[in-house]
Design a protein around this motif. Structure first.
Motif, PDB file in Angstrom:
ATOM      1  N   UNK A   1     -20.694   3.660   6.902  1.00 34.63           N
ATOM      2  CA  UNK A   1     -21.520   2.718   8.083  1.00 34.63           C
ATOM      3  C   UNK A   1     -22.769   1.705   7.995  1.00 34.63           C
ATOM      4  N   UNK A   2     -23.471   1.475   6.750  1.00 32.95           N
ATOM      5  CA  UNK A   2     -23.779   0.788   6.064  1.00 32.95           C
ATOM      6  C   UNK A   2     -22.867  -0.523   5.561  1.00 32.95           C
ATOM      7  N   UNK A   3     -21.940   0.302   4.993  1.00 35.97           N
ATOM      8  CA  UNK A   3     -20.893  -1.279   5.290  1.00 35.97           C
ATOM      9  C   UNK A   3     -20.070  -2.020   5.736  1.00 35.97           C
ATOM     10  N   UNK A   4     -19.850  -0.827   6.920  1.00 35.64           N
ATOM     11  CA  UNK A   4     -19.678  -1.394   7.968  1.00 35.64           C
ATOM     12  C   UNK A   4     -20.347  -2.380   9.044  1.00 35.64           C
ATOM     13  N   UNK A   5     -21.568  -2.266   8.274  1.00 41.96           N
ATOM     14  CA  UNK A   5     -22.474  -2.778   9.798  1.00 41.96           C
ATOM     15  C   UNK A   5     -23.359  -4.171   8.859  1.00 41.96           C
ATOM     16  N   UNK A   6     -22.508  -4.402   8.021  1.00 37.96           N
ATOM     17  CA  UNK A   6     -22.541  -5.548   6.989  1.00 37.96           C
ATOM     18  C   UNK A   6     -21.011  -6.482   6.691  1.00 37.96           C
ATOM     19  N   UNK A   7     -20.220  -6.208   7.646  1.00 43.30           N
ATOM     20  CA  UNK A   7     -19.373  -7.181   7.282  1.00 43.30           C
ATOM     21  C   UNK A   7     -18.355  -6.692   6.174  1.00 43.30           C
ATOM     22  N   UNK A   8     -18.339  -5.194   6.371  1.00 43.17           N
ATOM     23  CA  UNK A   8     -17.368  -4.495   5.322  1.00 43.17           C
ATOM     24  C   UNK A   8     -17.188  -4.484   3.501  1.00 43.17           C
ATOM     25  N   UNK A   9     -16.176  -4.114   3.139  1.00 43.41           N
ATOM     26  CA  UNK A   9     -16.523  -4.697   1.511  1.00 43.41           C
ATOM     27  C   UNK A   9     -15.404  -5.350   1.271  1.00 43.41           C
ATOM     28  N   UNK A  10     -15.420  -5.904  -0.028  1.00 46.83           N
ATOM     29  CA  UNK A  10     -14.386  -7.343  -0.818  1.00 46.83           C
ATOM     30  C   UNK A  10     -14.702  -6.439  -1.952  1.00 46.83           C
ATOM     31  N   UNK A  11     -13.222  -6.289  -2.135  1.00 47.67           N
ATOM     32  CA  UNK A  11     -12.426  -6.081  -3.437  1.00 47.67           C
ATOM     33  C   UNK A  11     -12.140  -7.092  -3.903  1.00 47.67           C
ATOM     34  N   UNK A  12     -11.569  -6.679  -5.191  1.00 45.08           N
ATOM     35  CA  UNK A  12     -10.852  -7.800  -6.153  1.00 45.08           C
ATOM     36  C   UNK A  12      -9.971  -6.658  -6.801  1.00 45.08           C
ATOM     37  N   UNK A  13      -8.423  -7.311  -7.032  1.00 45.28           N
ATOM     38  CA  UNK A  13      -8.195  -6.340  -8.540  1.00 45.28           C
ATOM     39  C   UNK A  13      -7.635  -7.189  -9.715  1.00 45.28           C
ATOM     40  N   UNK A  14      -8.586  -7.000 -10.684  1.00 48.03           N
ATOM     41  CA  UNK A  14      -8.181  -7.287 -11.879  1.00 48.03           C
ATOM     42  C   UNK A  14      -7.323  -7.614 -13.063  1.00 48.03           C
ATOM     43  N   UNK A  15      -6.851  -6.442 -13.328  1.00 50.13           N
ATOM     44  CA  UNK A  15      -6.098  -5.524 -14.425  1.00 50.13           C
ATOM     45  C   UNK A  15      -4.937  -4.592 -13.579  1.00 50.13           C
ATOM     46  N   UNK A  16      -4.235  -4.736 -14.168  1.00 45.15           N
ATOM     47  CA  UNK A  16      -3.066  -3.665 -13.421  1.00 45.15           C
ATOM     48  C   UNK A  16      -2.075  -3.278 -14.644  1.00 45.15           C
ATOM     49  N   UNK A  17      -1.975  -2.737 -15.948  1.00 46.57           N
ATOM     50  CA  UNK A  17      -1.435  -1.739 -17.006  1.00 46.57           C
ATOM     51  C   UNK A  17      -1.671  -1.063 -17.239  1.00 46.57           C
ATOM     52  N   UNK A  18      -0.785   0.105 -17.239  1.00 46.37           N
ATOM     53  CA  UNK A  18      -0.209   1.118 -17.869  1.00 46.37           C
ATOM     54  C   UNK A  18      -0.304   1.816 -19.461  1.00 46.37           C
TER      55      UNK A  18
END
Length: 419
Positions: free
Chosen positions: A132-149
């Motif tokens: 609720x807090x995040x949605x009321x503030x415009x939502x969350x922004x994410x960045x995926x900066x690395x991907x490797x097993x």
């Protein structure tokens, strides 16, 4: 040695539960009374081992009914063929876990409904408040900066000179070309990204990092690494000896500085910007109090404890609940919960428990089930972003509860309901 509960299940004296099982005349229209009775006798006498029961039973469900004995577990209305040979052995039923939906959260401009499987009262409610807090503030922004097993075997050589020579070769362009070619020959879904090699005495620990598409990828990486080691033997290092395919430098399912520093799986940053009025009205605390709490608890407190990637309030709670709901390898929570503002993830949307129908339906809710033919790896990466944003919500809510001293009251209200 058989598991203790299963030893009890095949004790010489028939149990009341055996009798209960034999009351079932048919499953899916098939008469199984005589078959189950015979199988129970064979298991009790030792002529049939529990691990071989699935091969002799007429169906996975029939095998489950034979094993149940003393276990007070549900077993009906479950498609065991999805689990046998893939997710579990010696199945005696399934373990129901309450599943909650904290609501929807806006992540990178899109709404996601998050499933959480948990037995901890107040957790879903707390995350819901964070949403609720995040949605009321415009939502969350994410960045995926690395991907490797990762996978890191241990290779032994006759001398430190040969071990050093192997290290230098593997880290050279020529060596990488050989290893990368072997990877590609082994699996079209697994691509070698890089290799870093540690040298200890006569042994080297090459840490392979590979892309795995939409799979979490441990099995295909292991297969490809083994193929690469064979290629090394054919290219001047036939004196190497494989001690183990898992030398712990990859640090699978255990806390380790190397994963905290370099990442393992998918590394994500999640962010939101909360105005003071939302913090006060929804989270019931203040900006200054929340910042003070975060520094004192998550930073200084974690340092005092000697935390390794545990600079957070309860990231593991949210990660575990979503992992359980969506068929992830729950033990990967150890690495996936390492965070300050970053999440180091090991997740997938194909393979393993994601094939089980209930868990697959949760991935459907999130819109990340399976793989997109034209975007390999996209769904797994998006899933990692979703988990990170959900953790962000959980962190906000719990830290706010601590800052406002509401934690105890909330748990007593939501986690102590009398029947």
């Amino acid at each position: 040695m058989e598991p203790p509960i299963l030893q009890a299940a095949v004790c010489p004296e028939p149990t009341a539960h055996h009798a209960d099982i034999l009351h079932h005349k048919s499953i899916d229209g098939q008469n199984i009374h005589d078959s189950i009775s015979t199988l129970i006798t064979d298991v009790q006498s030792g002529s049939l081992k529990l691990k071989d029961l699935d091969k002799h039973a007429h169906s996975p469900l029939e095998a489950v009914m034979v094993r149940r004995a003393l276990a007070d577990l549900p077993f009906a209305n479950y498609d065991y063929k999805d689990a046998v040979g893939r997710c579990c052995e010696n199945i005696i039923g399934y373990m129901p876990i309450p599943l909650g939906i904290p609501g929807q959260i806006l992540i990178d401009g899109a709404q996601y409904t998050i499933p959480m499987a948990t037995t901890e009262g107040a957790l879903v409610a707390s995350v819901s408040r964070g949403f609720k807090a995040i949605n009321s503030s415009g939502g969350a922004t994410t960045v995926l900066y690395s991907d490797g097993m990762t996978r890191a075997p241990c290779l032994h050589f006759p001398s430190i000179c040969r071990a050093h020579e192997a290290k230098m070769r593997m880290e050279s362009q020529v060596g990488m070309d050989v290893l990368r070619s072997a990877f590609q020959d082994s699996s079209e879904h697994c691509g070698l990204l890089n290799v870093s090699v540690s040298l200890v005495g006569n042994c080297i620990y090459p840490r392979f990092v590979a892309s795995t598409g939409d799979a979490m990828g441990m099995n295909i990486v292991t297969k490809s690494v083994r193929h690469s080691i064979s290629a090394m033997e054919k290219h001047g290092f036939d004196d190497l000896r494989l001690i183990t395919m898992s030398g712990n430098v990859r640090a699978d399912k255990k806390p380790a500085a190397i994963n905290w520093i370099e990442g393992r799986g998918k590394s994500v940053v999640a962010q939101c910007c909360l105005p003071p009025n939302i913090i006060e009205e929804v989270l019931r605390t203040s900006v200054s109090r929340l910042i003070e709490l975060n520094v004192a608890k998550n930073h200084i407190g974690s340092e005092m404890a000697g935390a390794l990637g545990g600079y957070n309030a309860h990231a593991s709670n949210i990660v575990s609940a979503i992992f359980l709901a969506t068929g992830q390898d729950i033990a990967q929570n150890v690495v996936s919960s390492q965070c300050i503002t970053t999440m180091e993830k090991s997740v997938g949307t194909i393979g393993g428990g994601t094939n089980l129908k209930p868990q697959a339906s949760m991935l459907d809710i999130l819109g990340v089930r399976g793989s997109q033919p034209d975007k390999s790896g996209h769904n797994a990466q998006q899933f990692a972003r979703i988990v990170a944003a959900a953790v962000l919500a959980g962190e906000l809510s719990l830290c706010s509860a601590l800052a406002s001293d509401d934690l105890v009251q909330s748990h007593m209200r939501l986690n102590r309901q009398k029947n």
